[in-house]
Design a protein around this motif. Structure first.
Motif, PDB file in Angstrom:
ATOM      1  N   LEU A 108       0.846  -1.191   0.000  1.00 41.61           N
ATOM      2  CA  LEU A 108       0.000   0.000   0.000  1.00 41.61           C
ATOM      3  C   LEU A 108       0.880   1.238   0.000  1.00 41.61           C
ATOM      4  O   LEU A 108       1.765   1.374   0.848  1.00 41.61           O
ATOM      5  N   ALA A 135      -3.519   7.090  -3.609  1.00 45.18           N
ATOM      6  CA  ALA A 135      -3.144   5.832  -2.983  1.00 45.18           C
ATOM      7  C   ALA A 135      -3.158   4.730  -4.026  1.00 45.18           C
ATOM      8  O   ALA A 135      -3.833   4.832  -5.061  1.00 45.18           O
ATOM      9  N   PHE A 152      -2.924   0.190  -4.204  1.00 48.87           N
ATOM     10  CA  PHE A 152      -2.870  -1.088  -3.500  1.00 48.87           C
ATOM     11  C   PHE A 152      -2.557  -2.173  -4.510  1.00 48.87           C
ATOM     12  O   PHE A 152      -3.213  -2.288  -5.546  1.00 48.87           O
ATOM     13  N   ASP A 180      -5.210   1.783  -8.171  1.00 46.62           N
ATOM     14  CA  ASP A 180      -4.705   3.071  -7.694  1.00 46.62           C
ATOM     15  C   ASP A 180      -5.705   4.174  -8.003  1.00 46.62           C
ATOM     16  O   ASP A 180      -6.511   4.056  -8.941  1.00 46.62           O
TER      17      ASP A 180
END
Length: 784
Positions: free
Chosen positions: A379, A395, A397, A416
């Motif tokens: 992450l 962010a 993952f 993302d």
């Protein structure tokens, strides 16, 4: 509470009268060094290195030192005050204060200048300054006889140089190998004598011999005899000889015999089954989870083989065979290869003699390994903030399945996203834009197509196939859907060099839900429409990366990456075969226009390390994209922009440029126009440690983007020599970094010094209001 504070303040005040009150009997408080005196300073590179080490050997930080300096101190010795005020407490709150905040006095006896003087003199001799001397004086504080400073004097005098180098006392085979490699020697006649090169030469020769079979050879088996009397005038005659006690087996060549691979269970269970594959014995627990042909390929690079006589039990030579000499280089490469596959959590190679007889010259190889966990998850996130209330966090993952097909393959899925919103009483929209993407890739730790036989490359090589889809939403303007795929080959022939080649990358951009506001902007800027319209982007790409940070003796690392991309040219060539000229516009692929351009992007970074607590990091970056043929405007996603947490930090991303084109302050979405065909950027940053893992930085950033062609909708955006200097945006600022080695949290405050467009204010500092020049960025990792 008030009384407690007054009590502590009173004790500190009384203790502040003296920092030597509780020194042990006969001791003197060391208060730092005066400026070192260096006589007959040598300006050679070896001399500079010698003085760096001498200074490090003599340096000792006193109490309340500034950033570990030996001579600069912070004015208020709070730690010593607390030491003197609370040293008498043996328990309670006073003892807690002492343990928590007191600084133990640095005593002259603990500095031990006599020992440091001798160590520094030995360092001078190590670097060829055999006549150099080191001395010191003690300066007692005239106001307090229990305080004193030191001043060292270093007289380097003339260095010695190597006159001749020869080898003596080795076997005929060893001597022949050593003499054949003289041209690569680190010590040669005429060079300045220094122990660093002597140690490096011992390691080089040891590695050389181990690469041609001498498994048991070590650098410690080599020693030098130096004579300064044979040749006058500061010259040394060097002779390399075997070290006393060197075993005879050290010079004996060994051959590689049988190989066995031991794969332990996921909980460390010992192998309970085995199989044979092309002479390789593979042991495993319950089920072999790696394909045997891949294990065989990883362990069998092309190796140097030498014919030798093989004798039977009667001692009579019966036949000649081909067998590999042991090679440290081969061993290291195999270990690196197995590690680079990325599926083993434990790996060990063992070479053992086939038997214990003196005549034995064969080493059998056993590799012990255990597989890593089958799944990984990662992450990442970052946030940037601007003083105009615009915030943009993001962010991603990623989930990875390792060893998918039993050959070290890795399959991952990545999600993302990022978004921006406006806050403040005059803003009606909470969320204004977002971007979300989904991608999946399959990585093979080898070249899978085209396949060049069963042999592995003698360096890391991977093949990656990727599919992706990305949705960009610009609220009240448009949505841009992009999906496609690519195939990429990565090669790393050296530790410092990496090549990445993408022969096929196809992206399809689809413009969706354009609003009336966007259509109005599109009418004003036709080039913007061309860059955002539905189109294919067929690309071939090559990327070169140089990074020497992993090398042991590199003090100031360099990182350089250059990417060259070509889009639409192969497609245009196919059209040309069917009679359509290259210059014809709006040619289509599957009924949709395709982009055609050449793009070059390059970035260079240099980190200059001052000492362990300070460094200067710098970066120069530039790029150009030239659109031609099928369209004269590059796709929007391929154009350059500057600003943001990793660029010119006094400005937010896509807030300035191209050139002197002024942003529309009234529009929240003026960033759409702030892209260009040319990018130039330079950054310099002074980084320093504040305390523990907390670091600080002061930086200066400059740059902008420009257009290759004149655009009436963006006046002043094209690159011209006349306006270049005043169109370079400049910003400075300071920041904090919390560096935990594996993760860095960064907070930067940028301050604009020059806007690249006409702001209505004269002079170089042309920002009307200081608050408008501020930008705050929170991010993960260093900017460069």
């Amino acid at each position: 509470m008030k009384q407690l504070i007054l009590y502590i303040a009173g004790i500190l005040f009384l203790a502040g009268c003296s920092t030597t009150k509780h020194l042990p009997e006969g001791e003197i408080l060391y208060t730092g060094q005066k400026t070192m005196i260096v006589e007959n300073r040598s300006k050679t590179p070896v001399g500079e290195t010698a003085m760096e080490e001498v200074e490090a050997a003599l340096a000792t930080a006193p109490n309340n030192s500034l950033l570990g300096s030996s001579s600069i101190r912070i004015p208020f010795p709070v730690g010593l005050w607390i030491y003197n005020g609370f040293v008498k407490y043996e328990k309670g709150f006073g003892k807690w204060i002492f343990n928590r905040f007191a600084a133990k006095p640095v005593l002259m006896s603990s500095v031990n200048p006599d020992i440091r003087q001798k160590a520094a003199a030995n360092l001078l001799r190590d670097y060829g300054y055999f006549n150099g001397t080191v001395s010191y004086k003690t300066f007692v504080n005239p106001k307090d006889s229990l305080k004193a400073k030191l001043q060292y004097t270093v007289d380097m005098r003339n260095p010695y140089f190597i006159d001749t180098v020869y080898y003596h006392g080795f076997s005929e085979r060893t001597s022949r190998i050593m003499n054949m490699s003289r041209r690569r020697s680190l010590i040669s006649p005429g060079e300045q004598f220094n122990v660093t090169d002597l140690d490096g030469e011992r390691t080089r020769i040891s590695t050389l011999l181990r690469n041609v079979g001498c498994y048991y050879f070590r650098p410690d088996y080599l020693t030098y005899q130096a004579d300064t009397t044979l040749v006058p005038g500061g010259h040394v005659v060097m002779r390399m000889v075997p070290a006393p006690g060197m075993p005879s087996v050290a010079e004996k060549p060994f051959y590689v015999g049988s190989k066995a691979f031991h794969l332990y269970g996921k909980h460390g269970e010992a192998p309970n089954d085995s199989m044979d594959y092309k002479g390789l014995r593979i042991y495993y627990h319950d089920k072999l989870r790696v394909r045997p042909n891949m294990i065989y390929r990883w362990l069998n690079y092309q190796a140097y083989r030498q014919k030798r006589q093989v004798q039977d039990s009667t001692g009579i030579s019966r036949r000649r065979s081909m067998q590999s000499l042991y090679s440290l280089y081969r061993q290291t490469r195999v270990q690196e290869r197995l590690n680079n596959v990325g599926i083993f959590r434990y790996l060990e190679m063992q070479y053992t003699p086939r038997d214990t007889t003196f005549a034995c010259d064969t080493l059998d190889v056993n590799i012990h390994a255990a597989l890593d966990k089958p799944y990984d998850a990662e992450l990442d996130f970052n946030v940037k903030m601007k003083s105009n209330n615009q915030t943009g966090p993001g962010a991603s993952f990623t989930v990875t399945k390792n060893n998918v097909f039993g050959g070290g393959e890795a399959w991952n899925v990545k999600l993302d996203g990022s978004y921006e919103w406006q806050t403040g009483k005059d803003r009606s929209s909470l969320m204004n834009s977002y971007e979300v993407g989904l991608s999946t890739s399959l990585m093979f730790p080898r070249v899978v197509f085209p396949r060049f036989g069963d042999k592995e490359y003698d360096f890391p090589a991977t093949t990656t196939f990727k599919l992706y889809i990305d949705q960009l939403n610009r609220a009240k303007y448009y949505k841009l859907l992009a999906f496609g795929g690519n195939a990429t080959y990565d090669f790393q022939p050296k530790r410092t060099t990496k090549h990445s080649f993408t022969p096929f990358k196809l992206t399809f951009n689809v413009l969706r839900n354009p609003t009336e506001a966007f259509k109005e902007l599109q009418a004003e800027n036709p080039a913007l429409y061309v860059s955002l319209r539905d189109q294919f982007i067929p690309v071939m790409e090559y990327m070169y990366t140089y990074d020497n940070a992993s090398l042991q003796r590199v003090r100031n690392p360099i990182w350089w990456q250059t990417t060259v991309s070509s889009a639409g040219n192969l497609t245009s060539c196919i059209y040309r075969v069917f009679g359509k000229p290259f210059s014809e516009k709006d040619k289509k692929l599957l009924g949709v226009p395709f982009a055609q351009f050449l793009k070059v992007n390059s970035e260079f970074r240099y980190h200059y390390k001052i000492d362990k607590n300070q460094m200067i990091a710098s970066r120069i970056a530039g790029g150009v994209i030239w659109s031609y043929g099928n369209a004269l405007s590059a796709p929007y996603t391929e154009q350059f922009y500057i600003g943001g947490a990793n660029s010119v930090r006094a400005f937010s991303a896509r807030s300035i440029g191209p050139g002197g084109y002024a942003p529309d302050k009234e529009s929240k979405y003026s960033f759409i126009n702030h892209v260009g065909d040319i990018r130039m950027e330079a950054n310099v940053e002074y980084r320093f440690r504040i305390i523990g893992d907390l670091h600080g930085a002061v930086f200066l950033d400059a740059g902008n983007v420009w257009l290759m062609r004149k655009d009436d909708s963006r006046p002043g955006g094209e690159l011209t020599l006349k306006n270049f200097a005043k169109q370079v945006a400049l910003g400075t600022g300071a920041g904090l970094r919390y560096d935990m080695d594996f993760l860095v949290f960064r907070l930067d405050c940028g301050v604009g010094l020059h806007d690249p467009y006409d702001t209505g204010k004269s002079g170089y500092y042309n920002i009307p209001k200081f608050k408008d020049s501020l930008a705050l960025h929170f991010a993960i990792g260093y900017p460069f």
